[in-house]
Enzyme design. Structure first.
Site, PDB file in Angstrom:
ATOM      1  N   ASP A   1      43.575  50.555  47.180  1.00  0.00           N
ATOM      2  CA  ASP A   1      42.447  50.651  46.229  1.00  0.00           C
ATOM      3  C   ASP A   1      41.822  52.039  46.232  1.00  0.00           C
ATOM      4  OD1 ASP A   1      42.857  48.034  45.595  1.00  0.00           O
ATOM      5  OD2 ASP A   1      40.833  47.335  46.068  1.00  0.00           O
TER       6      ASP A   1
ATOM      7  N   ASN B   1      45.170  47.143  41.140  1.00  0.00           N
ATOM      8  CA  ASN B   1      44.343  45.946  40.950  1.00  0.00           C
ATOM      9  C   ASN B   1      42.982  46.174  41.593  1.00  0.00           C
ATOM     10  OD1 ASN B   1      43.528  43.408  40.233  1.00  0.00           O
ATOM     11  ND2 ASN B   1      44.825  42.321  41.696  1.00  0.00           N
TER      12      ASN B   1
ATOM     13  N   ASP C   1      33.867  37.405  49.238  1.00  0.00           N
ATOM     14  CA  ASP C   1      35.118  37.804  49.895  1.00  0.00           C
ATOM     15  C   ASP C   1      35.239  37.170  51.281  1.00  0.00           C
ATOM     16  OD1 ASP C   1      35.395  39.280  47.632  1.00  0.00           O
ATOM     17  OD2 ASP C   1      35.281  41.249  48.590  1.00  0.00           O
TER      18      ASP C   1
ATOM     19  N   GLU D   1      41.885  38.704  42.855  1.00  0.00           N
ATOM     20  CA  GLU D   1      43.284  39.129  42.978  1.00  0.00           C
ATOM     21  C   GLU D   1      44.264  38.072  42.462  1.00  0.00           C
ATOM     22  OE1 GLU D   1      40.867  40.179  44.517  1.00  0.00           O
ATOM     23  OE2 GLU D   1      41.243  41.969  45.708  1.00  0.00           O
TER      24      GLU D   1
ATOM     25  N   HIS E   1      45.589  40.201  49.354  1.00  0.00           N
ATOM     26  CA  HIS E   1      45.364  40.614  50.739  1.00  0.00           C
ATOM     27  C   HIS E   1      44.568  39.597  51.549  1.00  0.00           C
ATOM     28  CE1 HIS E   1      41.355  42.633  49.370  1.00  0.00           C
ATOM     29  NE2 HIS E   1      41.803  41.867  48.406  1.00  0.00           N
ATOM     30  N   ARG E   2      43.546  39.008  50.913  1.00  0.00           N
ATOM     31  CA  ARG E   2      42.680  38.102  51.707  1.00  0.00           C
ATOM     32  C   ARG E   2      43.354  36.772  52.021  1.00  0.00           C
ATOM     33  NH1 ARG E   2      38.562  41.246  52.293  1.00  0.00           N
ATOM     34  NH2 ARG E   2      37.957  42.484  50.489  1.00  0.00           N
TER      35      ARG E   2
ATOM     36  N   LYS F   1      46.107  46.482  50.180  1.00  0.00           N
ATOM     37  CA  LYS F   1      45.021  46.720  49.198  1.00  0.00           C
ATOM     38  C   LYS F   1      43.762  47.235  49.890  1.00  0.00           C
ATOM     39  CE  LYS F   1      42.832  44.613  45.131  1.00  0.00           C
ATOM     40  NZ  LYS F   1      41.395  44.760  45.238  1.00  0.00           N
TER      41      LYS F   1
END
Ligand SMILES: O=C(O)C1=C[C@@H](OP(=O)(O)O)[C@@H](O)[C@H](O)C1
Ligand SMILES: C=C(OP(=O)(O)O)C(=O)O
Length: 429
Positions: A50, A94, A318, A346, A389-390, A415
């Protein structure tokens, strides 16, 4: 064939770990430093996809940046907002924290630019931001579907309206309001921004106001209903700006401490953090963990007995994902409420988390804007990560189950946290 990573059973998470710089602060700091006259040295910058997208875009806009070898320090030679038209498109992957603020800032700049991204970026809405800009800046147009990137931006022609009053819908993403707040000082006129609808992810607005203040711009916040600038605000370089460690990235380690008993000391964040996701620690405390706050770290321990909770987590969208997997170590049901906008991140995170948790064997109720998780069966499965990613990071916590866990496509963490699994393995066993 994409790779997968198998984590066999672990029982311990303890010691000290440092999280990398905050994504939200890194991308804001780079942009604001570019908008200043003169140079700014940014330290503890995050090195991830990012941030690379923001850096590359700024370079294409004529901003000189000098990164040190490990890419955690950057000297930005600000151009005071006088960007050059890029010769190519600005590809922003993204990264919401690149696309939204750049769209707003470039709308009030003298550039021709095309803002593009990964396919998922074209499914993530931006209409609320563009709707707010259009009455004053009709130089922004959609290149494909209305309401979504890619965007074409032409040079700003000024506005004939003597009063600049934006109306922005804040009910889907706070990033639209943050973007407008960061662009507003470029207008050199009195500006009022009215928020329509229930503002989501509010702590990110405090984060924006805090970094704006560090860069010399004070904006009046009328209880998150409206925001005002006098027209005299100018970006002024703080000369140096240190990025805090990422509080969302910290959530995985804090949760691991709560699940295993810890104690885990997480450095890079502390009791005075400007990031809303620091409040994740309060959720762990409500589940039964012990949290201690220090200036430069947080420590989490527990007696290993966590209990399910029912909580509105709109303020920590998040880090709330980490609670969805921590729930599998808690007694009873955990309900995470008011998280509709998981669906426009995402991936559709409500659908993805429900699917993968069910695959693992949990009992799950997926609502329009909530998820309810109850531990049940524990299957040996491979978790799909949906380019998110999460999803990869929060499912790593299932390595504390006897079943262990396999994560498909673990490199998605690039990311925001490229060496996540190395750091996770360094404090877990
Ligand atoms: O402003 C920011 O830096 C962010 C705001 C949040 O998005 P929403 O406001 O869309 O919830 C968060 O999910 C994102 O990771 C970063
Ligand atoms: C929602 C996220 O990213 P973005 O900044 O692209 O919105 C995230 O990092 O969880």
């Amino acid at each position: 064939m994409s790779e997968s990573l198998t984590l066999s059973q672990k029982t311990i998470c303890s010691g000290k770990v440092t999280v990398p710089g905050s994504k939200s602060l890194s991308n804001r700091a780079l942009l604001l430093a570019a908008l200043c006259e003169g140079t700014t040295k940014i330290t503890n910058l995050l090195d991830s996809d990012d941030i690379r997208h923001m850096l590359t875009a700024l370079e294409q806009l004529g901003v000189k940046t000098e990164l040190n070898e490990d890419k955690t320090e950057c000297i930005v030679h600000g151009v005071g907002g006088s960007f050059k038209s890029p010769n190519q498109e600005l590809f922003l992957g993204n990264a919401g924290t690149a696309m939204r603020p750049l769209a707003a800032v470039l709308a009030f700049s003298q550039v021709n630019a095309t803002l593009t991204g990964e396919p998922r970026m074209y499914e993530r809405p931006i209409g609320h931001l563009i709707d707010a800009l259009i009455p004053f800046a009709d130089n922004v147009t959609y290149l494909a579907e209305e309401g979504y990137p890619p965007l074409k931006i032409r040079p700003y022609a000024g506005t004939k309206q003597d009063r600049i009053e934006f109306n922005i819908d804040g009910s889907v993403s706070s990033q639209f309001l943050s973007a407008l707040l960061m662009a507003a000082p470029l207008l050199n006129s009195p500006v009022k921004i009215n928020v329509i609808g229930e503002l989501v992810s509010k702590p990110y607005i405090n984060l924006t106001l805090s970094i704006l203040a560090s860069f010399g711009v004070q904006i009046t916040n009328n209880d998150f209903q409206s925001f005002e600038l006098t027209g005299t605000e100018q970006y002024k370089s703080p000369k140096t700006f240190m990025v805090e460690g990422d509080a969302s990235s910290a959530s995985y380690f804090l949760a691991a401490g709560a699940i295993t008993g810890g104690p885990i000391e997480v450095f890079g964040i502390g009791k005075n953090s400007v990031q809303g996701d620091i409040q994740f620690a309060e959720v762990l405390a409500a589940m039964g963990a012990e949290v201690e706050y220090f200036d430069d770290h947080l420590t989490v321990s527990s007696n290993g007995q966590l209990k399910g909770i029912d909580m509105d987590m709109n303020h920590i969208p998040d880090a709330a994902m980490t609670i969805a997997t921590t729930a599998l170590f808690a007694e009873g049901t955990t309900k995470i409420r008011n998280i509709y906008n998981w669906r426009v991140k995402e991936t559709d995170r409500l659908a993805a988390m429900a699917t993968e948790l069910k695959k693992y064997g949990a009992k799950v109720v997926e609502g329009h804007d909530f998820i309810e998780v109850t531990p049940d069966k524990e299957r040996q499965v491979a978790i799909d990560t949906y380019d998110d990613h999460r999803v990869a990071m929060c499912f790593s916590l299932l390595s504390f189950k006897p079943s262990g866990i396999t994560i498909n496509d673990p490199k998605v963490t690039s990311k925001t946290f490229p060496d996540y699994f190395e750091r996770f393995n360094s404090v877990t066993n």
